[in-house]
Design an enzyme around this catalytic site. Sequence first.
Site, PDB file in Angstrom:
ATOM      1  N   ASP A 156      54.708  29.531  46.207  1.00 40.01           N
ATOM      2  CA  ASP A 156      54.539  28.743  44.978  1.00 40.01           C
ATOM      3  C   ASP A 156      54.843  29.602  43.756  1.00 40.01           C
ATOM      4  O   ASP A 156      54.100  30.527  43.434  1.00 40.01           O
ATOM      5  CB  ASP A 156      53.090  28.236  44.906  1.00 40.01           C
ATOM      6  N   HIS A 183      54.866  21.381  35.163  1.00 39.85           N
ATOM      7  CA  HIS A 183      53.731  22.306  35.264  1.00 39.85           C
ATOM      8  C   HIS A 183      52.488  21.814  34.532  1.00 39.85           C
ATOM      9  O   HIS A 183      51.357  22.069  34.950  1.00 39.85           O
ATOM     10  CB  HIS A 183      54.159  23.664  34.695  1.00 39.85           C
ATOM     11  N   TYR A 192      55.881  32.039  35.538  1.00 41.24           N
ATOM     12  CA  TYR A 192      55.416  33.241  36.256  1.00 41.24           C
ATOM     13  C   TYR A 192      56.419  34.395  36.145  1.00 41.24           C
ATOM     14  O   TYR A 192      56.110  35.523  36.490  1.00 41.24           O
ATOM     15  CB  TYR A 192      55.152  32.956  37.740  1.00 41.24           C
TER      16      TYR A 192
HETATM   17  P1  NAP Z   1      43.174  32.333  43.545  1.00 45.17           P
HETATM   18  O1  NAP Z   1      44.158  32.226  44.633  1.00 45.17           O
HETATM   19  O2  NAP Z   1      42.014  31.417  43.489  1.00 45.17           O
HETATM   20  O3  NAP Z   1      42.596  33.825  43.490  1.00 45.17           O
HETATM   21  C1  NAP Z   1      43.429  34.943  43.378  1.00 45.17           C
HETATM   22  C2  NAP Z   1      42.558  36.158  43.138  1.00 45.17           C
HETATM   23  O4  NAP Z   1      41.709  36.366  44.249  1.00 45.17           O
HETATM   24  C3  NAP Z   1      43.343  37.426  42.922  1.00 45.17           C
HETATM   25  O5  NAP Z   1      42.669  38.189  41.946  1.00 45.17           O
HETATM   26  C4  NAP Z   1      43.257  38.108  44.299  1.00 45.17           C
HETATM   27  O6  NAP Z   1      43.309  39.513  44.114  1.00 45.17           O
HETATM   28  C5  NAP Z   1      41.916  37.665  44.819  1.00 45.17           C
HETATM   29  N1  NAP Z   1      41.896  37.499  46.276  1.00 45.17           N
HETATM   30  C6  NAP Z   1      42.872  36.977  47.057  1.00 45.17           C
HETATM   31  N2  NAP Z   1      42.486  36.960  48.335  1.00 45.17           N
HETATM   32  C7  NAP Z   1      41.241  37.469  48.369  1.00 45.17           C
HETATM   33  C8  NAP Z   1      40.330  37.719  49.421  1.00 45.17           C
HETATM   34  N3  NAP Z   1      40.625  37.412  50.688  1.00 45.17           N
HETATM   35  N4  NAP Z   1      39.131  38.258  49.101  1.00 45.17           N
HETATM   36  C9  NAP Z   1      38.827  38.573  47.835  1.00 45.17           C
HETATM   37  N5  NAP Z   1      39.646  38.371  46.790  1.00 45.17           N
HETATM   38  C10 NAP Z   1      40.863  37.813  47.060  1.00 45.17           C
HETATM   39  O7  NAP Z   1      43.860  32.251  42.082  1.00 45.17           O
HETATM   40  P2  NAP Z   1      45.180  31.775  41.396  1.00 45.17           P
HETATM   41  O8  NAP Z   1      46.213  32.830  41.477  1.00 45.17           O
HETATM   42  O9  NAP Z   1      44.758  31.273  40.076  1.00 45.17           O
HETATM   43  O10 NAP Z   1      45.670  30.503  42.236  1.00 45.17           O
HETATM   44  C11 NAP Z   1      46.508  30.616  43.358  1.00 45.17           C
HETATM   45  C12 NAP Z   1      47.931  30.146  43.071  1.00 45.17           C
HETATM   46  O11 NAP Z   1      47.935  28.777  42.661  1.00 45.17           O
HETATM   47  C13 NAP Z   1      48.619  30.874  41.920  1.00 45.17           C
HETATM   48  O12 NAP Z   1      49.053  32.182  42.275  1.00 45.17           O
HETATM   49  C14 NAP Z   1      49.720  29.899  41.600  1.00 45.17           C
HETATM   50  O13 NAP Z   1      50.773  30.016  42.549  1.00 45.17           O
HETATM   51  C15 NAP Z   1      48.989  28.567  41.736  1.00 45.17           C
HETATM   52  N6  NAP Z   1      48.410  28.130  40.432  1.00 45.17           N
HETATM   53  C16 NAP Z   1      48.981  27.038  39.818  1.00 45.17           C
HETATM   54  C17 NAP Z   1      48.513  26.627  38.586  1.00 45.17           C
HETATM   55  C18 NAP Z   1      49.141  25.442  37.924  1.00 45.17           C
HETATM   56  O14 NAP Z   1      48.903  25.239  36.719  1.00 45.17           O
HETATM   57  N7  NAP Z   1      49.903  24.645  38.630  1.00 45.17           N
HETATM   58  C19 NAP Z   1      47.451  27.290  37.948  1.00 45.17           C
HETATM   59  C20 NAP Z   1      46.876  28.365  38.616  1.00 45.17           C
HETATM   60  C21 NAP Z   1      47.357  28.757  39.854  1.00 45.17           C
HETATM   61  P3  NAP Z   1      44.429  40.436  44.865  1.00 45.17           P
HETATM   62  O15 NAP Z   1      45.765  39.948  44.437  1.00 45.17           O
HETATM   63  O16 NAP Z   1      44.106  41.802  44.369  1.00 45.17           O
HETATM   64  O17 NAP Z   1      44.176  40.274  46.337  1.00 45.17           O
END
Ligand code: NAP
Length: 295
Positions: free
Chosen positions: A55, A121, A60
């Site tokens: 994704d 988005h 990004y």
């Molecule tokens: P998330 O996946 O909820 O959390 C990511 C965070 O958690 C990072 O700091 C990561 O650190 C940590 N993490 C990952 N695996 C872990 C584990 N097993 N144990 C402990 N900590 C862990 O947050 P997000 O990046 O906001 O959301 C995920 C994805 O959704 C995004 O990357 C993006 O592709 C998409 N997204 C879309 C929108 C939108 O507006 N459409 C908004 C937000 C997100 P490390 O990297 O250090 O492991």
Amino acid sequence: MDSSSSSSSFSSPSVVLNTGLQMPLLGLGTYKLWGSEQVYQAVDAALAAGYRAFDSAAVYRNEAELGRALQELLPKYGLTREDVFITSKLGPKDQGERAMEGALHSLSQLDLGYIDLYLIHWPGTQGLPVADQRNPGNRAQSWARLEELHGQGKLRAIGVSNYTPAHMKELMQSCRIPPAVLQVEFHPQLYQADLRSVCEEYGVCFQAYSSLGKGELVTDPVVVEVAKNYKRTPAQVLLRWAVQQGVPVLPKSSNPDRIQENAKIFDFTLSDTDMNRLSALDCQHKYCWDPSEVA
Ligand code: NAP
């Protein structure tokens, strides 16, 4: 749910979109994966762990790095372009009359021939106040351009992100092609009951982002306790809670061990009692942006 074939021992089960396209239930989130090396390492770890979806988004600033990493790494895993599902998104600065240009830019940055799923988005437009009455017209214009590119086969499915029930209703009343996916924040603290029933009514796949609450939910005491009972990690429980409801997830990690950990969510089942305990954490808490005021 069914399993797609691949050369690796495990690959994510998938859901079928209203276009007939299969989308894996598990994808790698890439927000804050920056630079060729970090993106390459994360994609390598993800492909090895069985992820088949990625994704990205124009905002990004990693579409080019993701496309290059996939081109280099797919042969290593005996995979081809058709084996992976790539999502990207139209940035708020390109909402409206710049939508065609924005989507074509994503296509050329990724350079993978086509994009499997392309989302608007955000319901607003960069530079306009959230309540600005030009927002609905800009959204309609963006959608029409995405429909054109879908017709040309460049965007195999199109959808939206961060839309509220009102934005979804507006789109359903004016679109030629209904959205395949709505991607929004979803985790036990944000249950999104209204949006989920809107998606069910319109036949739109409801997809979760920030399932780990940007990493903050892994220390929630209820999540930690449930995880201990299953000898799993809190992250696995949070992701399992979503996929057990048929909701696709996109955990982001730059760490190969956590990328692998986050994929091991299809070999255990949470009891109804534990599913309900987690769902009861709902307190309408958002870790990301709030689209509710966008006109
Ligand atoms: P998330 O996946 O909820 O959390 C990511 C965070 O958690 C990072 O700091 C990561 O650190 C940590 N993490 C990952 N695996 C872990 C584990 N097993 N144990 C402990 N900590 C862990 O947050 P997000 O990046 O906001 O959301 C995920 C994805 O959704 C995004 O990357 C993006 O592709 C998409 N997204 C879309 C929108 C939108 O507006 N459409 C908004 C937000 C997100 P490390 O990297 O250090 O492991």
